[in-house]
Motif scaffolding. Structure first.
Motif, mmCIF file in Angstrom:
data_model
loop_
_atom_site.group_PDB
_atom_site.id
_atom_site.type_symbol
_atom_site.label_atom_id
_atom_site.label_comp_id
_atom_site.label_asym_id
_atom_site.label_seq_id
_atom_site.Cartn_x
_atom_site.Cartn_y
_atom_site.Cartn_z
ATOM 1 N N PRO A 12 1.141 -11.301 81.014
ATOM 2 C CA PRO A 12 -0.184 -11.913 80.811
ATOM 3 C C PRO A 12 -1.320 -11.207 81.542
ATOM 4 N N SER A 13 -1.007 -10.348 82.499
ATOM 5 C CA SER A 13 -2.068 -9.639 83.215
ATOM 6 C C SER A 13 -2.674 -8.503 82.398
ATOM 7 N N LEU A 14 -2.021 -8.119 81.291
ATOM 8 C CA LEU A 14 -2.555 -7.059 80.428
ATOM 9 C C LEU A 14 -3.779 -7.571 79.671
ATOM 10 N N ASP A 15 -4.775 -6.706 79.525
ATOM 11 C CA ASP A 15 -5.953 -7.106 78.748
ATOM 12 C C ASP A 15 -5.651 -6.930 77.259
ATOM 13 N N GLU A 16 -6.580 -7.357 76.417
ATOM 14 C CA GLU A 16 -6.370 -7.340 74.969
ATOM 15 C C GLU A 16 -6.151 -5.926 74.439
ATOM 16 N N GLU A 17 -6.883 -4.960 74.967
ATOM 17 C CA GLU A 17 -6.736 -3.571 74.524
ATOM 18 C C GLU A 17 -5.347 -3.019 74.856
ATOM 19 N N TRP A 43 1.432 -13.767 67.958
ATOM 20 C CA TRP A 43 1.306 -15.191 68.275
ATOM 21 C C TRP A 43 0.290 -15.447 69.372
ATOM 22 N N GLY A 44 -0.004 -14.439 70.165
ATOM 23 C CA GLY A 44 -0.979 -14.600 71.245
ATOM 24 C C GLY A 44 -0.336 -15.087 72.536
ATOM 25 N N LYS A 45 -1.176 -15.574 73.423
ATOM 26 C CA LYS A 45 -0.730 -15.990 74.750
ATOM 27 C C LYS A 45 -0.146 -17.399 74.681
ATOM 28 N N ARG A 46 1.105 -17.528 75.155
ATOM 29 C CA ARG A 46 1.807 -18.809 75.141
ATOM 30 C C ARG A 46 2.574 -18.998 76.434
ATOM 31 N N TYR A 50 10.689 -20.915 80.497
ATOM 32 C CA TYR A 50 11.054 -20.922 81.912
ATOM 33 C C TYR A 50 10.415 -19.713 82.579
ATOM 34 N N GLU A 51 10.281 -19.776 83.869
ATOM 35 C CA GLU A 51 9.614 -18.717 84.630
ATOM 36 C C GLU A 51 10.497 -17.472 84.711
ATOM 37 N N ILE A 52 9.898 -16.301 84.476
ATOM 38 C CA ILE A 52 10.593 -15.023 84.569
ATOM 39 C C ILE A 52 9.818 -14.150 85.550
ATOM 40 N N LYS A 53 10.458 -13.789 86.653
ATOM 41 C CA LYS A 53 9.828 -12.948 87.677
ATOM 42 C C LYS A 53 8.460 -13.491 88.084
ATOM 43 N N LYS A 54 8.401 -14.799 88.343
ATOM 44 C CA LYS A 54 7.194 -15.511 88.788
ATOM 45 C C LYS A 54 6.065 -15.474 87.759
ATOM 46 N N VAL A 55 6.421 -15.297 86.488
ATOM 47 C CA VAL A 55 5.456 -15.309 85.385
ATOM 48 C C VAL A 55 5.824 -16.481 84.485
ATOM 49 N N ASN A 56 4.831 -17.310 84.111
ATOM 50 C CA ASN A 56 5.149 -18.454 83.264
ATOM 51 C C ASN A 56 4.419 -18.445 81.916
ATOM 52 N N GLU A 57 3.758 -17.335 81.561
ATOM 53 C CA GLU A 57 3.177 -17.187 80.230
ATOM 54 C C GLU A 57 3.143 -15.714 79.844
ATOM 55 N N GLY A 58 2.933 -15.445 78.551
ATOM 56 C CA GLY A 58 2.910 -14.066 78.089
ATOM 57 C C GLY A 58 2.393 -13.980 76.665
ATOM 58 N N TYR A 59 2.163 -12.747 76.207
ATOM 59 C CA TYR A 59 1.687 -12.477 74.851
ATOM 60 C C TYR A 59 2.890 -12.208 73.947
ATOM 61 N N TYR A 60 3.088 -13.062 72.955
ATOM 62 C CA TYR A 60 4.222 -12.970 72.037
ATOM 63 C C TYR A 60 3.837 -12.184 70.787
ATOM 64 N N THR A 61 4.759 -11.346 70.301
ATOM 65 C CA THR A 61 4.570 -10.627 69.047
ATOM 66 C C THR A 61 5.909 -10.540 68.326
ATOM 67 N N LEU A 62 5.887 -10.820 67.028
ATOM 68 C CA LEU A 62 7.072 -10.741 66.171
ATOM 69 C C LEU A 62 6.850 -9.645 65.140
ATOM 70 N N ILE A 63 7.831 -8.743 64.992
ATOM 71 C CA ILE A 63 7.756 -7.677 63.993
ATOM 72 C C ILE A 63 9.023 -7.721 63.141
ATOM 73 N N VAL A 85 6.399 -5.153 79.475
ATOM 74 C CA VAL A 85 7.275 -5.948 78.610
ATOM 75 C C VAL A 85 8.105 -6.864 79.502
ATOM 76 N N VAL A 86 7.901 -8.178 79.338
ATOM 77 C CA VAL A 86 8.630 -9.156 80.144
ATOM 78 C C VAL A 86 10.021 -9.380 79.568
ATOM 79 N N ARG A 87 10.099 -9.630 78.249
ATOM 80 C CA ARG A 87 11.365 -9.824 77.551
ATOM 81 C C ARG A 87 11.254 -9.270 76.134
ATOM 82 N N HIS A 88 12.395 -8.917 75.560
ATOM 83 C CA HIS A 88 12.430 -8.463 74.169
ATOM 84 C C HIS A 88 13.811 -8.756 73.591
ATOM 85 N N ILE A 89 13.861 -8.863 72.281
ATOM 86 C CA ILE A 89 15.134 -9.014 71.584
ATOM 87 C C ILE A 89 14.993 -8.414 70.193
#
Length: 95
Positions: A12-17, A43-46, A50-63, A85-89
């Motif tokens: 979530p600390s990344l800017d839009e660009e 999907w945007g910021k959601r 659960y908390e991952i590495k003290k982060v509780n939100e992030g920018y989601y994208t589905l491809i 990248v916090v998580r990916h699958i």
């Protein structure tokens, strides 16, 4: 070619660009590897479930994409070495 889908969460600390640049980077890996992108859904910021590495939100994208079986391995490698990248699958989407 097989159908796949990948979802990834950017820090979530990344800017839009920076988010757009990372999305374009991953799209480029798919297209340069011989894959075809079917759909990109930002999907945007959601809030995370659960908390991952003290982060509780992030920018989601589905491809959704079609590619040869070797491409997901390369895409996974790029996800792992990319800062932000916090998580990916990556999932095989064929039934």
């Amino acid at each position: 070619m097989r159908k796949y889908e990948t979802i990834f969460i950017l820090h979530p600390s990344l800017d839009e660009e920076a988010c757009k640049a990372n999305i374009e980077k991953f799209k480029g890996v798919i297209e340069n590897g011989g894959g075809v992108i079917d759909n990109v859904d930002v999907w945007g910021k959601r809030k995370l479930a659960y908390e991952i590495k003290k982060v509780n939100e992030g920018y989601y994208t589905l491809i959704n994409f079609s590619a040869d079986p070797e491409l997901p391995k390369e895409l996974d490698r790029v996800f792992r070495i990319t800062d932000g990248v916090v998580r990916h699958i990556i999932v095989n989407n064929e039934k």
